[in-house]
Design an enzyme around this catalytic site. Structure first.
Site, PDB file in Angstrom:
ATOM      1  CD  GLU A   1       5.934 -13.100   0.638  1.00 35.78           C
ATOM      2  OE1 GLU A   1       6.248 -14.221   1.049  1.00 35.78           O
ATOM      3  OE2 GLU A   1       4.807 -12.597   0.822  1.00 35.78           O
TER       4      GLU A   1
ATOM      5  CD  GLU B   1       4.664  -9.279   4.684  1.00 38.48           C
ATOM      6  OE1 GLU B   1       5.384  -8.280   4.908  1.00 38.48           O
ATOM      7  OE2 GLU B   1       4.648  -9.855   3.585  1.00 38.48           O
TER       8      GLU B   1
HETATM    9  C1  1HE Z   1      -4.671  -1.698  -0.556  1.00 40.94           C
HETATM   10  C2  1HE Z   1      -3.387  -2.218  -0.274  1.00 40.94           C
HETATM   11  C3  1HE Z   1      -3.307  -3.577   0.145  1.00 40.94           C
HETATM   12  C4  1HE Z   1      -3.159  -0.156  -0.859  1.00 40.94           C
HETATM   13  N1  1HE Z   1      -4.457  -4.275   0.247  1.00 40.94           N
HETATM   14  N2  1HE Z   1      -5.770  -2.435  -0.431  1.00 40.94           N
HETATM   15  N3  1HE Z   1       0.737  -4.617   2.335  1.00 40.94           N
HETATM   16  C5  1HE Z   1       0.788  -3.524   3.086  1.00 40.94           C
HETATM   17  O1  1HE Z   1       0.631  -3.529   4.298  1.00 40.94           O
HETATM   18  C6  1HE Z   1       0.963  -2.239   2.342  1.00 40.94           C
HETATM   19  C7  1HE Z   1      -0.276  -1.380   2.492  1.00 40.94           C
HETATM   20  N4  1HE Z   1      -0.246  -0.240   1.557  1.00 40.94           N
HETATM   21  C8  1HE Z   1       0.460   0.882   1.819  1.00 40.94           C
HETATM   22  O2  1HE Z   1       1.243   0.986   2.749  1.00 40.94           O
HETATM   23  C9  1HE Z   1       0.261   2.016   0.862  1.00 40.94           C
HETATM   24  O3  1HE Z   1      -0.999   1.819   0.197  1.00 40.94           O
HETATM   25  C10 1HE Z   1       1.379   2.144  -0.215  1.00 40.94           C
HETATM   26  C11 1HE Z   1       2.661   2.652   0.455  1.00 40.94           C
HETATM   27  C12 1HE Z   1       1.634   0.852  -0.960  1.00 40.94           C
HETATM   28  C13 1HE Z   1       0.917   3.190  -1.284  1.00 40.94           C
HETATM   29  O4  1HE Z   1       0.542   4.389  -0.650  1.00 40.94           O
HETATM   30  P1  1HE Z   1      -0.350   5.450  -1.464  1.00 40.94           P
HETATM   31  O5  1HE Z   1      -0.489   6.667  -0.599  1.00 40.94           O
HETATM   32  O6  1HE Z   1       0.180   5.624  -2.836  1.00 40.94           O
HETATM   33  O7  1HE Z   1      -1.797   4.735  -1.652  1.00 40.94           O
HETATM   34  P2  1HE Z   1      -2.983   4.573  -0.584  1.00 40.94           P
HETATM   35  O8  1HE Z   1      -3.801   5.817  -0.532  1.00 40.94           O
HETATM   36  O9  1HE Z   1      -2.472   4.044   0.716  1.00 40.94           O
HETATM   37  O10 1HE Z   1      -3.837   3.390  -1.233  1.00 40.94           O
HETATM   38  C14 1HE Z   1      -4.663   3.577  -2.377  1.00 40.94           C
HETATM   39  C15 1HE Z   1      -5.774   2.549  -2.322  1.00 40.94           C
HETATM   40  O11 1HE Z   1      -5.194   1.247  -2.399  1.00 40.94           O
HETATM   41  C16 1HE Z   1      -6.530   2.571  -0.997  1.00 40.94           C
HETATM   42  O12 1HE Z   1      -7.840   2.158  -1.274  1.00 40.94           O
HETATM   43  P3  1HE Z   1      -9.036   3.238  -1.431  1.00 40.94           P
HETATM   44  O13 1HE Z   1     -10.238   2.415  -1.766  1.00 40.94           O
HETATM   45  O14 1HE Z   1      -9.117   3.946  -0.097  1.00 40.94           O
HETATM   46  O15 1HE Z   1      -8.610   4.176  -2.543  1.00 40.94           O
HETATM   47  C17 1HE Z   1      -5.830   1.496  -0.187  1.00 40.94           C
HETATM   48  O16 1HE Z   1      -6.661   0.943   0.831  1.00 40.94           O
HETATM   49  C18 1HE Z   1      -5.568   0.466  -1.272  1.00 40.94           C
HETATM   50  N5  1HE Z   1      -4.477  -0.425  -0.915  1.00 40.94           N
HETATM   51  N6  1HE Z   1      -2.472  -1.237  -0.471  1.00 40.94           N
HETATM   52  C19 1HE Z   1      -5.637  -3.707  -0.040  1.00 40.94           C
HETATM   53  N7  1HE Z   1      -2.126  -4.158   0.399  1.00 40.94           N
HETATM   54  C20 1HE Z   1       1.369 -13.910   0.690  1.00 40.94           C
HETATM   55  S1  1HE Z   1       1.372 -13.119   2.155  1.00 40.94           S
HETATM   56  C21 1HE Z   1       1.852 -11.486   1.841  1.00 40.94           C
HETATM   57  C22 1HE Z   1       1.532 -10.647   3.034  1.00 40.94           C
HETATM   58  C23 1HE Z   1       1.547  -9.183   2.716  1.00 40.94           C
HETATM   59  O17 1HE Z   1       1.794  -8.773   1.613  1.00 40.94           O
HETATM   60  S2  1HE Z   1       1.212  -8.171   4.015  1.00 40.94           S
HETATM   61  C24 1HE Z   1       1.588  -6.588   3.444  1.00 40.94           C
HETATM   62  C25 1HE Z   1       0.396  -5.926   2.827  1.00 40.94           C
END
Ligand code: 1HE
Length: 257
Positions: free
Chosen positions: A111, A131
């Site tokens: 977005e 989402e």
């Molecule tokens: C996060 C987030 C997040 C990572 N919120 N903490 N977005 C999503 O559903 C995408 C979710 N994220 C992923 O699918 C993956 O993290 C990625 C593909 C982006 C990257 O993968 P990777 O292997 O490089 O990283 P990781 O091991 O998954 O994440 C590293 C850390 O970042 C980990 O935290 P940690 O404390 O365990 O190290 C994750 O939890 C954290 N992290 N993404 C919170 N999104 C205005 S409305 C908009 C609505 C949306 O955007 S919904 C979609 C949300």
């Protein structure tokens, strides 16, 4: 509001803005969204173009899901409107913004990218709207802006099925205007920003503020808005000097791409 999670670095007339929360994949929490808004409201007057990039392995993982759990419906409504107001400052701010994309450009990250005026992606980029599978909906203006890039049918498919577009398919679909080798998106975006910064400010203004609105108007009104914008732009001394420079052989010709 300032935030350590977003950095501004002026390179001459170019504002280089970086999402700097790599440990959380640049996930956008409220502080970051408010800081983004504040940053675009307070760009130095000398700014002529901006590059928006992300630190670390990914451009942006979207909404910080850690904050989502704590909101009720009313808070969710205001939260979405806060995103709208911040991202509007990017789209309708003072200068064109070129997004330098790599890695994940997902959810709210997509977005945000879709508010920018040009998108440059490197070959590691992938696009998704998780989402759909998280039981939520876009809330940062994505339902308005993303179909303008790729069409309603593709966005519907992405959200219904969780489809992920890789960099090549994403460029073909319309997410990015430029596709470059891994690690080169920032340099390409900066090169484009420097070029954009050379334009007459009123031309850039017309492209940012008039063109998207003309595209929303009935043709009859669009033609009139276009004529008024054209008249304003061409009456500026800078436009007259640029045209004179071409006629006197002092300005470059259009060259084949
Ligand atoms: C996060 C987030 C997040 C990572 N919120 N903490 N977005 C999503 O559903 C995408 C979710 N994220 C992923 O699918 C993956 O993290 C990625 C593909 C982006 C990257 O993968 P990777 O292997 O490089 O990283 P990781 O091991 O998954 O994440 C590293 C850390 O970042 C980990 O935290 P940690 O404390 O365990 O190290 C994750 O939890 C954290 N992290 N993404 C919170 N999104 C205005 S409305 C908009 C609505 C949306 O955007 S919904 C979609 C949300």
């Amino acid at each position: 509001m300032t935030s350590k999670d977003i950095q501004l670095d002026m390179r001459g007339a170019i504002a280089v803005i970086r999402l700097s929360r790599p440990a959380k994949r640049n996930a956008l929490n409220d502080g970051l969204i408010l800081a983004l808004r504040k940053l675009f409201e307070n760009l130095p007057d000398t700014t002529r173009a901006a590059v928006l990039a992300g630190e670390g392995e990914h451009f942006c993982a979207g909404l910080d899901l850690g904050e989502l759990q704590e909101r009720d419906a009313g808070q969710g409504l205001h939260h979405s409107r806060m995103w709208h107001s911040a991202l509007e400052r990017v789209q309708y701010g003072p200068v064109p913004v070129i997004a330098a994309l790599h890695g994940a450009v997902v959810g709210g990250g997509l977005e945000l990218a879709s508010t920018c005026h040009i998108r440059v992606a490197d070959e590691t980029t992938f696009y998704a709207l998780p989402e759909g599978s998280r039981g939520i909906f876009v809330g940062g203006g994505g339902s308005v802006r993303i179909p303008k890039l790729i069409g309603v049918a593709r966005m519907t498919d992405m959200m219904l099925t969780g489809r992920v577009y890789n960099a090549q398919d994403g460029e073909r679909a319309g997410f990015a205007q430029y596709l470059v080798p891994p690690g080169q998106a920032f340099d390409k975006a900066l090169e484009l920003a420097e070029r954009v910064a050379q334009n007459a400010p009123l031309t850039n203004y017309a492209l940012m503020h008039a063109l998207p609105r003309i595209a929303e108007q009935p043709a009859d009104q669009g033609f009139l808005t276009e004529a008024m914008m054209a008249a304003i732009a061409q009456s500026a001394p800078e436009a007259k000097e640029r045209v004179r420079a071409f006629l006197e052989g002092r300005a470059g010709k259009v060259a084949k791409g």
